[in-house]
Scaffold this active site. Structure first.
Site, PDB file in Angstrom:
ATOM      1  N   ASN A 144       3.116  52.442   3.736  1.00 13.60           N
ATOM      2  CA  ASN A 144       2.608  53.771   4.085  1.00 13.60           C
ATOM      3  C   ASN A 144       2.298  53.776   5.588  1.00 13.60           C
ATOM      4  O   ASN A 144       1.437  53.017   6.057  1.00 13.60           O
ATOM      5  CB  ASN A 144       1.348  54.055   3.257  1.00 13.60           C
TER       6      ASN A 144
ATOM      7  N   THR B 141     -10.062  59.780   2.530  1.00 14.89           N
ATOM      8  CA  THR B 141      -8.724  59.440   2.036  1.00 14.89           C
ATOM      9  C   THR B 141      -8.668  59.892   0.591  1.00 14.89           C
ATOM     10  O   THR B 141      -9.680  60.345   0.036  1.00 14.89           O
ATOM     11  CB  THR B 141      -8.455  57.919   2.169  1.00 14.89           C
ATOM     12  N   THR B 142      -7.493  59.791  -0.041  1.00 20.78           N
ATOM     13  CA  THR B 142      -7.366  60.177  -1.445  1.00 20.78           C
ATOM     14  C   THR B 142      -8.435  59.432  -2.249  1.00 20.78           C
ATOM     15  O   THR B 142      -8.533  58.217  -2.177  1.00 20.78           O
ATOM     16  CB  THR B 142      -5.965  59.793  -1.970  1.00 20.78           C
TER      17      THR B 142
ATOM     18  N   HIS C 218       2.090  60.576   3.565  1.00 21.09           N
ATOM     19  CA  HIS C 218       1.335  61.643   2.882  1.00 21.09           C
ATOM     20  C   HIS C 218       1.206  62.835   3.819  1.00 21.09           C
ATOM     21  O   HIS C 218       0.576  62.737   4.867  1.00 21.09           O
ATOM     22  CB  HIS C 218      -0.056  61.081   2.517  1.00 21.09           C
TER      23      HIS C 218
ATOM     24  N   ARG D 181      -3.881  66.076   9.090  1.00 20.16           N
ATOM     25  CA  ARG D 181      -4.715  65.215   9.952  1.00 20.16           C
ATOM     26  C   ARG D 181      -3.928  64.052  10.547  1.00 20.16           C
ATOM     27  O   ARG D 181      -4.310  63.517  11.568  1.00 20.16           O
ATOM     28  CB  ARG D 181      -5.939  64.705   9.206  1.00 20.16           C
TER      29      ARG D 181
ATOM     30  N   GLU E  40       4.014  61.656  -0.395  1.00 24.01           N
ATOM     31  CA  GLU E  40       2.878  62.036  -1.240  1.00 24.01           C
ATOM     32  C   GLU E  40       2.423  63.427  -0.838  1.00 24.01           C
ATOM     33  O   GLU E  40       2.337  63.717   0.368  1.00 24.01           O
ATOM     34  CB  GLU E  40       1.719  61.074  -1.012  1.00 24.01           C
TER      35      GLU E  40
ATOM     36  N   HIS F  39      -1.044  55.905   9.164  1.00 21.59           N
ATOM     37  CA  HIS F  39      -2.018  55.628  10.227  1.00 21.59           C
ATOM     38  C   HIS F  39      -1.387  55.359  11.583  1.00 21.59           C
ATOM     39  O   HIS F  39      -2.088  55.310  12.602  1.00 21.59           O
ATOM     40  CB  HIS F  39      -2.997  54.535   9.790  1.00 21.59           C
TER      41      HIS F  39
ATOM     42  N   GLU G  92       2.080  56.220 -10.498  1.00 19.99           N
ATOM     43  CA  GLU G  92       1.487  55.266  -9.566  1.00 19.99           C
ATOM     44  C   GLU G  92       0.029  55.116  -9.964  1.00 19.99           C
ATOM     45  O   GLU G  92      -0.731  56.098  -9.959  1.00 19.99           O
ATOM     46  CB  GLU G  92       1.610  55.737  -8.115  1.00 19.99           C
TER      47      GLU G  92
ATOM     48  N   HIS H 189      -3.424  51.922  -3.324  1.00 22.77           N
ATOM     49  CA  HIS H 189      -4.676  52.434  -2.735  1.00 22.77           C
ATOM     50  C   HIS H 189      -5.694  51.321  -2.581  1.00 22.77           C
ATOM     51  O   HIS H 189      -6.151  50.731  -3.556  1.00 22.77           O
ATOM     52  CB  HIS H 189      -5.298  53.597  -3.506  1.00 22.77           C
ATOM     53  N   GLY H 190      -5.980  51.023  -1.333  1.00 24.45           N
ATOM     54  CA  GLY H 190      -7.005  50.028  -1.037  1.00 24.45           C
ATOM     55  C   GLY H 190      -6.542  48.595  -1.214  1.00 24.45           C
ATOM     56  O   GLY H 190      -7.358  47.670  -1.151  1.00 24.45           O
TER      57      GLY H 190
ATOM     58  N   ARG I 148      -0.676  65.768   4.347  1.00 28.73           N
ATOM     59  CA  ARG I 148      -1.903  66.376   3.850  1.00 28.73           C
ATOM     60  C   ARG I 148      -1.942  67.845   4.249  1.00 28.73           C
ATOM     61  O   ARG I 148      -1.402  68.238   5.280  1.00 28.73           O
ATOM     62  CB  ARG I 148      -3.129  65.656   4.442  1.00 28.73           C
TER      63      ARG I 148
HETATM   64  N1  PXP Z   1      -0.757  55.531  -2.733  1.00 28.47           N
HETATM   65  C1  PXP Z   1      -1.272  56.774  -2.597  1.00 28.47           C
HETATM   66  C2  PXP Z   1      -0.930  57.806  -3.614  1.00 28.47           C
HETATM   67  C3  PXP Z   1      -2.091  57.103  -1.493  1.00 28.47           C
HETATM   68  O1  PXP Z   1      -2.595  58.338  -1.373  1.00 28.47           O
HETATM   69  C4  PXP Z   1      -2.323  56.115  -0.513  1.00 28.47           C
HETATM   70  C5  PXP Z   1      -3.124  56.468   0.713  1.00 28.47           C
HETATM   71  O2  PXP Z   1      -2.493  57.491   1.403  1.00 28.47           O
HETATM   72  C6  PXP Z   1      -1.753  54.849  -0.691  1.00 28.47           C
HETATM   73  C7  PXP Z   1      -0.987  54.570  -1.819  1.00 28.47           C
HETATM   74  C8  PXP Z   1      -1.967  53.744   0.299  1.00 28.47           C
HETATM   75  O3  PXP Z   1      -3.313  53.399   0.304  1.00 28.47           O
HETATM   76  P1  PXP Z   1      -3.859  52.417   1.439  1.00 28.47           P
HETATM   77  O4  PXP Z   1      -3.643  53.114   2.747  1.00 28.47           O
HETATM   78  O5  PXP Z   1      -5.299  52.260   1.092  1.00 28.47           O
HETATM   79  O6  PXP Z   1      -3.068  51.164   1.332  1.00 28.47           O
END
Ligand code: PXP
Length: 250
Positions: free
Chosen positions: A7, A100-101, A43, A49, A70, A10, A151, A200-201, A45
């Site tokens: 992803n 964040t999500t 993503h 942002r 996303e 950032h 996911e 995520h995370g 958004r």
């Molecule tokens: N999957 C989804 C659906 C997300 O929204 C995000 C964050 O945008 C990620 C994966 C990646 O998460 P992280 O940036 O915490 O690795």
């Protein structure tokens, strides 16, 4: 072997801090692919942002592996996806003020919006995945509505693993039961006939137990990779600026 989608949001976060034109997410996507990433995730958004609409067009041009966008299941986003034509759209929940999500999409409660998005996107040849909590009801609802993949949100697992400043409160039992929840959900998804991704995370520190769940086919990881890239790249970047300054006066 599981796939890794990086992803790159950032990279755009850094650019938007100055509203300038660097670093470029499309350039970052190419570097990720050259390093072996199986796909690029991003993503768009509603508040724009980080990633902008024009980034999606640039990414569609350069990504040769697999582009996963996303987005919320809104008419505005569906229309953009139909124009960009990513390989996959992942439907996510979005709250305006969130950093964040924050968790999975409630596919059961948002059945009509999800169905509408899946129908329109699939008709255009775009596969649809749903980003959901590791919950059997959400998995079954996603499968019934035609998602090709779910996911599983690993945010709760990740949160249990991170206690900045106080490693003594690391919650071993809760972590084990969260891993079990993800494993059970993964199996339920396979039984329902859908593919399984997770994200995520996830970090270099916490990914291994989740990566050992063999049926998880794909990981979407962003923040931790980009954070590490900033640090492991900083030494070289500083040396290059010193050289640029010294070269000017040679
Ligand atoms: N999957 C989804 C659906 C997300 O929204 C995000 C964050 O945008 C990620 C994966 C990646 O998460 P992280 O940036 O915490 O690795």
């Amino acid at each position: 072997m599981s796939r890794l989608n990086v992803n790159i949001d950032h990279i755009a976060t850094i650019r938007q801090a100055r509203r300038t034109n660097e670093p470029n997410p499309a350039a970052a996507a190419v570097i990720c692919e050259l390093a072996g990433a199986d796909g690029i995730t991003t993503h768009l958004r509603s508040d724009r942002r980080h990633i902008q609409d024009y980034d999606l067009l640039a990414l569609r041009q350069v990504v040769v592996t697999h582009l996963n966008v996303e987005m919320a299941a809104t008419d505005e986003m569906i229309e953009i996806a139909l124009r960009v034509k990513p390989d996959v759209v992942t439907l996510v929940a979005e709250r305006p003020q969130e950093i964040t999500t924050e968790g999975g999409l409630d596919v059961v409660a948002n059945r009509d919006a999800v169905k509408n998005a899946i129908t329109k996107l699939q008709a255009a040849g775009i596969f649809v995945s749903t980003f959901i909590d590791p919950d059997v009801r959400q998995i079954k609802a996603s499968a019934r509505l035609g998602a090709f993949q779910v996911e599983l949100c690993t945010a709760s697992y990740a949160l249990l693993n991170e206690h900045p400043g106080d490693m003594t409160v690391r919650k071993t039992k809760e972590i084990a039961s969260e891993i079990e929840r993800i494993r059970t959900a993964t199996r339920a998804a396979k039984r329902a006939g859908v593919g399984v991704a997770a994200g995520h995370g996830l970090t270099y520190r916490n990914v291994a137990p989740i990566a050992r769940i063999a049926e998880i086919e794909e990981f979407n990881i962003g923040h931790n990779i980009i954070a590490r890239a900033a640090l492991v790249g900083l030494d070289k970047a500083v040396r290059e600026m010193i050289e640029a300054i010294h070269n000017a006066t040679r």
